[in-house]
Design a protein around this motif. Sequence first.
Motif, mmCIF file in Angstrom:
data_model
loop_
_atom_site.group_PDB
_atom_site.id
_atom_site.type_symbol
_atom_site.label_atom_id
_atom_site.label_comp_id
_atom_site.label_asym_id
_atom_site.label_seq_id
_atom_site.Cartn_x
_atom_site.Cartn_y
_atom_site.Cartn_z
ATOM 1 N N ILE A 1 -13.488 -2.819 -17.177
ATOM 2 C CA ILE A 1 -14.361 -2.775 -16.336
ATOM 3 C C ILE A 1 -13.335 -2.615 -15.152
ATOM 4 O O ILE A 1 -12.743 -3.438 -15.422
ATOM 5 N N VAL A 2 -13.899 -1.821 -13.843
ATOM 6 C CA VAL A 2 -13.019 -2.494 -12.896
ATOM 7 C C VAL A 2 -13.921 -3.943 -11.991
ATOM 8 O O VAL A 2 -14.579 -3.675 -11.592
ATOM 9 N N SER A 3 -12.634 -4.651 -12.138
ATOM 10 C CA SER A 3 -13.735 -5.644 -11.554
ATOM 11 C C SER A 3 -12.980 -5.742 -10.036
ATOM 12 O O SER A 3 -14.462 -6.267 -8.878
ATOM 13 N N LYS A 4 -12.079 -4.966 -9.186
ATOM 14 C CA LYS A 4 -11.808 -4.936 -7.786
ATOM 15 C C LYS A 4 -11.240 -3.685 -7.085
ATOM 16 O O LYS A 4 -10.355 -3.548 -8.709
ATOM 17 N N ARG A 5 -11.493 -2.916 -6.217
ATOM 18 C CA ARG A 5 -10.955 -1.803 -5.976
ATOM 19 C C ARG A 5 -10.849 -2.149 -4.614
ATOM 20 O O ARG A 5 -11.237 -2.022 -4.319
ATOM 21 N N LYS A 6 -10.017 -1.212 -4.259
ATOM 22 C CA LYS A 6 -9.515 -1.153 -3.113
ATOM 23 C C LYS A 6 -8.406 0.774 -2.978
ATOM 24 O O LYS A 6 -8.088 0.771 -3.557
ATOM 25 N N THR A 7 -9.594 1.715 -2.008
ATOM 26 C CA THR A 7 -9.165 2.999 -1.370
ATOM 27 C C THR A 7 -8.402 2.638 -0.208
ATOM 28 O O THR A 7 -8.709 2.728 0.501
ATOM 29 N N GLY A 8 -7.198 4.269 -0.729
ATOM 30 C CA GLY A 8 -7.286 4.510 0.952
ATOM 31 C C GLY A 8 -5.713 4.366 1.225
ATOM 32 O O GLY A 8 -5.162 4.481 2.668
ATOM 33 N N ALA B 1 -5.933 1.498 -5.701
ATOM 34 C CA ALA B 1 -5.686 0.550 -7.093
ATOM 35 C C ALA B 1 -6.880 -0.663 -7.237
ATOM 36 O O ALA B 1 -7.884 -0.575 -6.765
ATOM 37 N N GLU B 2 -6.731 -0.475 -8.675
ATOM 38 C CA GLU B 2 -7.992 -1.471 -9.317
ATOM 39 C C GLU B 2 -7.631 -2.334 -9.988
ATOM 40 O O GLU B 2 -6.861 -1.974 -11.187
ATOM 41 N N ILE B 3 -8.072 -3.824 -10.538
ATOM 42 C CA ILE B 3 -7.779 -4.580 -10.601
ATOM 43 C C ILE B 3 -9.196 -4.437 -12.007
ATOM 44 O O ILE B 3 -10.094 -4.585 -11.607
ATOM 45 N N THR B 4 -9.185 -4.697 -13.598
ATOM 46 C CA THR B 4 -9.286 -3.953 -14.665
ATOM 47 C C THR B 4 -9.741 -5.603 -15.287
ATOM 48 O O THR B 4 -8.794 -5.954 -15.549
ATOM 49 N N ARG B 5 -10.677 -5.246 -16.159
ATOM 50 C CA ARG B 5 -10.660 -6.806 -17.581
ATOM 51 C C ARG B 5 -11.158 -5.995 -18.705
ATOM 52 O O ARG B 5 -12.279 -4.856 -18.470
ATOM 53 N N ARG B 6 -10.785 -5.882 -19.401
ATOM 54 C CA ARG B 6 -11.230 -5.526 -20.660
ATOM 55 C C ARG B 6 -12.086 -6.039 -20.895
ATOM 56 O O ARG B 6 -12.311 -7.632 -21.573
ATOM 57 N N MET B 7 -13.209 -5.040 -21.407
ATOM 58 C CA MET B 7 -14.027 -5.610 -21.961
ATOM 59 C C MET B 7 -14.217 -5.655 -23.773
ATOM 60 O O MET B 7 -14.664 -6.842 -23.869
#
Length: 119
Positions: free
Chosen positions: A32-39, A20-26
């Motif tokens: 840009i991915v502001s925060k990411r967690k995998t697994g 899951a990624e928290i993205t920001r529209r630059m």
Amino acid sequence: MTQTKKFDCRIVQDNDVWAAEITRRMTARKTIVSKRKTGFATEAEATAWGEKELKSFLDKLVERNERKAKQREVRTEATAAKELAADVWRDARDVAAGSDSSKDFDEDSDDYASDEASK
């Protein structure tokens, strides 16, 4: 022109693991991915985490913006007060300088009274 969200949640699958990624529209073309967690084992877990983190992320952003707005307001008021004090000081200086020069200036000879006294 389409309206898109500045921040969004994106779910990505990498082999058998979800992220899951928290993205920001630059810009219109760059994200840009502001925060990411995998697994994550399932897409549902990743979606749940992403939505929860996006809400938390936006709440923190709102608090930060409010705090910065208050600081900006205080800074603007301090600058305005400083400018007002400087204007008052300049006006007082100009009035004092104007009254002193009118006493010393002799309009008939276009000379200062102090020069006449020294002769």
